[in-house]
Design a protein around this motif. Sequence first.
Motif, short mmCIF file in Angstrom:
data_model
loop_
_atom_site.label_atom_id
_atom_site.label_comp_id
_atom_site.label_asym_id
_atom_site.label_seq_id
_atom_site.Cartn_x
_atom_site.Cartn_y
_atom_site.Cartn_z
N THR A 250 42.85 38.20 38.62
CA THR A 250 44.07 38.33 37.69
C THR A 250 43.40 39.37 36.65
O THR A 250 42.51 40.34 36.72
N LYS A 251 44.36 39.48 35.65
CA LYS A 251 43.95 40.46 34.48
C LYS A 251 42.67 40.20 34.11
O LYS A 251 41.92 40.78 33.23
N GLY B 73 32.44 27.28 31.03
CA GLY B 73 32.86 28.41 30.68
C GLY B 73 33.30 29.43 31.91
O GLY B 73 33.82 30.53 32.01
N VAL B 74 33.61 28.78 33.05
CA VAL B 74 34.07 29.22 34.18
C VAL B 74 35.60 29.60 33.87
O VAL B 74 36.16 28.92 33.75
N PRO B 75 35.91 30.99 34.29
CA PRO B 75 37.61 31.04 34.28
C PRO B 75 38.43 30.35 35.05
O PRO B 75 38.09 30.60 36.43
N GLN C 299 48.29 34.81 39.06
CA GLN C 299 48.66 35.70 39.98
C GLN C 299 47.75 36.91 40.16
O GLN C 299 47.18 37.44 39.17
N GLY C 300 47.64 37.23 41.43
CA GLY C 300 46.63 38.30 41.71
C GLY C 300 46.22 38.22 43.25
O GLY C 300 46.37 37.27 43.97
N VAL D 110 39.38 34.37 38.95
CA VAL D 110 39.79 33.20 38.28
C VAL D 110 39.76 31.97 39.57
O VAL D 110 40.24 32.25 40.52
N VAL D 111 38.77 31.15 39.22
CA VAL D 111 38.78 30.00 40.21
C VAL D 111 39.72 29.18 40.36
O VAL D 111 40.24 28.49 39.43
#
Length: 421
Positions: free
Chosen positions: A269-270, A123-125, A198-199, A274-275
Amino acid sequence: MPRRALILVEGHVRGNGLRYVEAARRIGLDPITLSADPSQYGYLKAEGMETIRVDTDNLDALIRECSRLGATCHITGITGLRESVYATVGGLCRHFDLPGPNVASIERCCDKFVQRQLLAKAGVPIPAYRLAVNATDVESAAAEIGLPVILKPVVGSGSSGVRLCRDVEELAEHTTFLLGGKHVWRSSPRMLVEEFAQGPYYSIDIMGDEVIGVAAADFGPPPHFVFRETTYPAPLNIEEYKRIVDVSLSCLRALDLEWGPKNIEFRWTKRGPVVIEVNPRLSGSPDPQLVQAAYGVDLIAEHIKLVIGEEWDIRRRRSNVAVARKLVADCDGILDWISGDGPAAALPGVVEVKLYVEPKTPIVRKGDHRDCIGHVIAASPSRVLTEAILQRAVDMIDWSITPFPSGDDAVADFACAGLVG
């Protein structure tokens, strides 16, 4: 009493190799490097270090050499300076009952597809991703995910072979590059097609399960990912810092990475952090220098203590802001000259100025870490002051590259200047 030896499997041409040698000697160890080609590491000869030529991909060969060394010295620890040999190092440590990384965990982590699967299961983003082994797979995966995408090898480091593909032409071009014989594969050709998260970019350094700190960085122009500047610590609020730490610890549990140093990369990110990648090793230069300049913690010395079974300590001794700027070649050709490093290094607040290349060196940009020809590090108690010191130092460094002849030109009669700002 036999000498206390630290075995270093391979080294670093531009990175932390010499620092491991110096740190080992400071705590009374005799560093010995095992390498398939010791001559590639100039600092070994310069430091008069003992080196042994051996196939470092061959665990049995390494065991034989270490057994031979063990007859005349006490091997206190073994470690590796390249991700490509880290799993083998783990096997070597296990054979000699020495502290070291878990082989299975390292192998899972170094295979970016397996790493993605395990993180997703926990469940890791992470970005959307697909595995590809040929051009048809790549095209299909990009269509499912949606352009732009990142296309990169499943196994590799230093952003080698990693590219942002913004349209179908760039996607086809990079696929041809990866599969057409120009990219060096350490294993069977497998690629990841990933969503472009993106970010802002952040990375976290961890030893065991203790967080050292979080850095922020930015890159040069796309489509490549060549680091331009790294700041330690990152300008985060308490909530942002906590979210990065929480996701990071989830990564360690998912990958069973309990032992040793780790570096995890993110995009904010939004969705939040995020990994992008989990690296089961100490981050490369100049990150350890940044940590030391910012916090007074020598990560390399503390890693060596861990490797030899001694107590290590990453508690912060000071609180500065440290920033590193990479010097990046802006064209291919022959480096005519480079100057200003001495005066830049003498500026108050400048921690380090390091050049990776010498005049008359051919410069061939690859779109990865090899494009960097040096770095400058500055530190002070203030972020604004550090940036000002760094910029002043960078402005003092200049170089000239004569481009290679193109087409039928016999001689390139102009030079491109390498000012960075």
